[in-house]
Every structure is written in C-alpha cells, then in structure tokens.
Enzyme design. Sequence first.
Site, PDB file in Angstrom:
ATOM      1  N   ARG A   6       0.838  -1.201   0.000  1.00  0.00           N
ATOM      2  CA  ARG A   6       0.000   0.000   0.000  1.00  0.00           C
ATOM      3  C   ARG A   6       0.867   1.242   0.000  1.00  0.00           C
ATOM      4  O   ARG A   6       1.009   1.911  -0.998  1.00  0.00           O
ATOM      5  CB  ARG A   6      -0.958  -0.030   1.216  1.00  0.00           C
ATOM      6  CG  ARG A   6      -2.152   0.926   1.066  1.00  0.00           C
ATOM      7  CD  ARG A   6      -1.845   2.358   1.463  1.00  0.00           C
ATOM      8  NE  ARG A   6      -1.440   2.510   2.853  1.00  0.00           N
ATOM      9  CZ  ARG A   6      -1.028   3.671   3.363  1.00  0.00           C
ATOM     10  NH1 ARG A   6      -0.944   4.759   2.611  1.00  0.00           N
ATOM     11  NH2 ARG A   6      -0.641   3.735   4.632  1.00  0.00           N
ATOM     12  N   TYR A 134      -6.173   5.367  11.357  1.00  0.00           N
ATOM     13  CA  TYR A 134      -5.012   6.240  11.152  1.00  0.00           C
ATOM     14  C   TYR A 134      -5.393   7.664  11.545  1.00  0.00           C
ATOM     15  O   TYR A 134      -6.431   8.176  11.107  1.00  0.00           O
ATOM     16  CB  TYR A 134      -4.625   6.279   9.670  1.00  0.00           C
ATOM     17  CG  TYR A 134      -3.690   5.206   9.194  1.00  0.00           C
ATOM     18  CD1 TYR A 134      -2.352   5.190   9.580  1.00  0.00           C
ATOM     19  CD2 TYR A 134      -4.124   4.236   8.289  1.00  0.00           C
ATOM     20  CE1 TYR A 134      -1.481   4.225   9.097  1.00  0.00           C
ATOM     21  CE2 TYR A 134      -3.268   3.270   7.799  1.00  0.00           C
ATOM     22  CZ  TYR A 134      -1.937   3.264   8.207  1.00  0.00           C
ATOM     23  OH  TYR A 134      -1.077   2.319   7.731  1.00  0.00           O
ATOM     24  N   GLU A 136      -4.072  10.657  10.406  1.00  0.00           N
ATOM     25  CA  GLU A 136      -3.151  11.213   9.410  1.00  0.00           C
ATOM     26  C   GLU A 136      -2.608  12.563   9.863  1.00  0.00           C
ATOM     27  O   GLU A 136      -3.352  13.399  10.377  1.00  0.00           O
ATOM     28  CB  GLU A 136      -3.868  11.359   8.062  1.00  0.00           C
ATOM     29  CG  GLU A 136      -2.931  11.749   6.931  1.00  0.00           C
ATOM     30  CD  GLU A 136      -3.655  11.971   5.608  1.00  0.00           C
ATOM     31  OE1 GLU A 136      -2.968  11.982   4.585  1.00  0.00           O
ATOM     32  OE2 GLU A 136      -4.885  12.128   5.615  1.00  0.00           O
TER      33      GLU A 136
END
Length: 499
Positions: A6, A134, A136
């Site tokens: 990924r 996540y 980010e």
Amino acid sequence: MDCTLRDGEQTNGVSFLPHEKLMIARYLLHDVGVDRIEVASARVSEGEKNAVRMICHAAETAGMLDRVEVLGFVDGNKSVDWIRECGGKVINLLAKGSKRHCSQQLKKTTEEHLEDIFSVLDYADKVGMEVNLYLEDWSGGMKNSPEHVEQMMNALCGSNIKRFMLPDTLGILNPLEVEEYISKMVEMWPQCRFDFHAHNDYDMAVADSLAAVKAGVQGLHVTVNGLGERCGNAPMASVQVMLHDMLGVQTHIDESSMLDASHLVEGYSGIAVAPNAPVVGDNVFTQVAGVHADGDKKGNLYANNLKPERFGRKREYALGKNSGKANIIENLQALGLSLTPEQTKAVTKRITELGDKKERVTQEDLPYIVSDVLKHTYNDEEKVKLVSYMVSTSYGLKPIASLKVEIDGKEYAADSTGDGQYDAFVKALRKIYKDSLNRTFPLLDNYAVSIPPGGRTDALVQTVITWRKEDGSLLRTRGLDADQTEAAIKATLKMLNMI
C-alpha cells in the site's frame, strides 16, 4: 505491519501487478512471518480490486485473513463495502490527526469530522468488519494542534477501534519528539493500543521507531527495502535488527528470509537496493581494509551482532587497492588455494595495481590473477576453451549464434537462435552440455551490465552474471570487455571453468 503493497506502492514509478502483489503478500505472511500486511487503498481501481480479492482468498485459505488489512476512507459505507466485496475483514480508516488537515483538506470542524467517522464505525460494526484508525498527520497535530488530537482521542477511545495508528506523515519528527509525544498518548489513553508509522524524510525512520517502542507503542509499520512516498518508510530489515539487538524485542520475523523478500520486491518494483543498505545491501558484509581481515582472523575484532549467517549470508573480504595480505589470504583459503609467502606477496601487488586502475577484483577472479602472476594456469590448464564463435542479428529475425568449444581437449560445435545475441550463445552452449556431455548447465539467476561513471560508448563494459547451481547455491562471475556480448561470454567461460 508491512505496508509495502500500500504505502510502498506510493513510491514514484512503482505499480505492482495483481499477481505480483499476491506473490509478495504470500511471501511476507508465510516465509518472512510479518504479523499483518496492508495490501491496498480502497476504491483505487479495478486492478487493485482484483489484487485484493486474490490476496484475501489466498489468506482465507491459509487461515490468515485477519492479518490482511486495507486502507479505507471516511466515506460513509463505500470503502467498507469495497473491502467486503474483495473478501476483506479489516479496514484501516484514514482520519485526520491535525486541525490543519481537517479544516483545509476536508473543510470541516473536528466535531463534523468525528460525526462522519462514527457513521463509518457504526456501519463497519453492523457488517462485522474490524476497524483500525489512522490519525493522518498526527505528528503535525501534536506539534501545532494538540487540542484537535485530544478531542479526537477522547471521542474515539471508547469505540470499536482496535488500534490507533500514529503516522509521522511528513517525516518531521526526531526520536526525542517521538518519545515525548507517544508517551503523552500512552499516559492519557492507557486503554488504547497504538501503532507508529514512520517516514524517512530526515533519515530518522528507524531511530524514530526505536523511540516509539521505548515510549510504549505496540505496533510498528515497515516496508520492504524502505519503499514509500518521497524518501520512503522504515525499512523492515533495519527495524527488525534494531528491535532484536537493541531492545531485546522478540518478533515472528524469520531473519533468513528477509534477503529473499528484498530481492523479490526489488525485482517487481524496479527500485534497486543500495549496495550499502543495512542487512540486505550487497556490500554490508564485505570487509575492505586489510587490517579488518587481520583483526577478524585474530578474534573477530571487527564483527558485531549483525553476523551474516543470521541472514543466510557470509562474510566476504574485498579485493582492491586497500587489500592487505590478510584479505588476500582469506580469499585464497575460501577457494582452497595455498601459496607461498612470496607468491602471496606477488598476487597482493597485482591486485593493488588493478585497484589503482579502479578495476573491480572479486574472489572468482583470483584463480586467474594467480595464474597470470605465477605464469601458469589454474588447475594446470583451462578445462573449457572457446575455439571460435559467431553471433549475428538482423531486423525482423532472431539472433543466431554458432560456436566451437574445447572441453577436456575435445572439440564440440553447436548453433542456436535466441532472444538476443548472448541468449543465442548460451543456448548453443546448453546444447553441447546436454546432448554431447549429458551434463547440467547452471541457470542464469541475474545479469547486470555496468560501465565506469562518465564512461563513453567505447568504454569498457563489466558484465556480472549470477548463476544458480543444481544444489541451489549461487555462483557469480564477471567479464570485462569493450563489447557487452564479449564481456558476458568471458563471464560464462569463467563459470564453466569453475564448475
């Protein structure tokens, strides 16, 4: 967690085919032994969907489906449904970990963003999908908007999120900051499980990962060969040896499989591994200075815990202008050659002269250097000699090779076509070995051509060929010539004389 398929695929110029993704995923799970793999981003393309389907099917068959994860987005039920259609069971939900990203990219307040996240969490829970989250730009959030991180965590900590994944998205943290920020996270939300996701913009991904473990994270994200956007991610091999040797952490990684994983990804990605890359680089277990070889012989004075045998490799001693007598002796002994002190001195002098001309000298070259210096051939005479050959190529037709070789004093001739001039030459040789000698011929494992930096079209060409013998061991030979095909033929003749 390995993110090669990924985040690693976000390396400029890298795009894995579905079957390549499957091969890498299988190797990482079965052979290397990583705990989890992140294999794709949801809703990217149909090709990506096929790849995820194939990986999920293979993982489910092997009882490993819970170890396969896919990046998804805060988009209602779209990413969750996409992953379900592929057969996946785990979504890594990408949320905003800094106020700047939340307000400028999403044009939303923290409260509005949380509302959207809870919508996805409710739907994932309803359909039985496991969720990791996540945050980010978490590093940017901790630096510039810690109140946003705190609001997000307070709201989400009691939810069905299994892991909170903390990315240094722009690679801006140093180890001191990593330890400070993650310690705060662990202290404030001790009931939550945290992963750390490092980027290498300041060449600190491995050091930051070490600091993260010391501060209390329970998961680290890596990629094979450190692939990833911009400067890449934390390299798996480096993180593994750091955990094992410096922190005493036990993992499920099979260290002897990391080199093959590196080569597999290197081949599929087209991104070459630097020769000095820790653990997996070509040169990292090669001693150049003669004093080092001398010290190794007198008690491993120049060895550390990174013993090459751990990784299925062996210590080598380079030959060149810095080689001392100890280097030469080590290489001669490895080949089973025994010389007098005077002969060793003469060979050392010749190797030093070659090194001054910037020529690369290898262990495989030693018998020929010895033969030249001592004015006689190795093993009395060359067993295999090229008597004559012709190679030709023309537009629209396959290249043709016709050759005659002398083996143990007897001449043999053959001709063949091939995909290139050298391929035709080797196929003709194989005919002789198979039909006339009933002998096997090593398989060509790797073929590399190089010229000196700044070389012109008439420069010398070095061809390095790696051969795989019947027992699986590798043999590497080099040829040097102004013509690429001729250099490859010289390397091939060296190999045949060695076996």
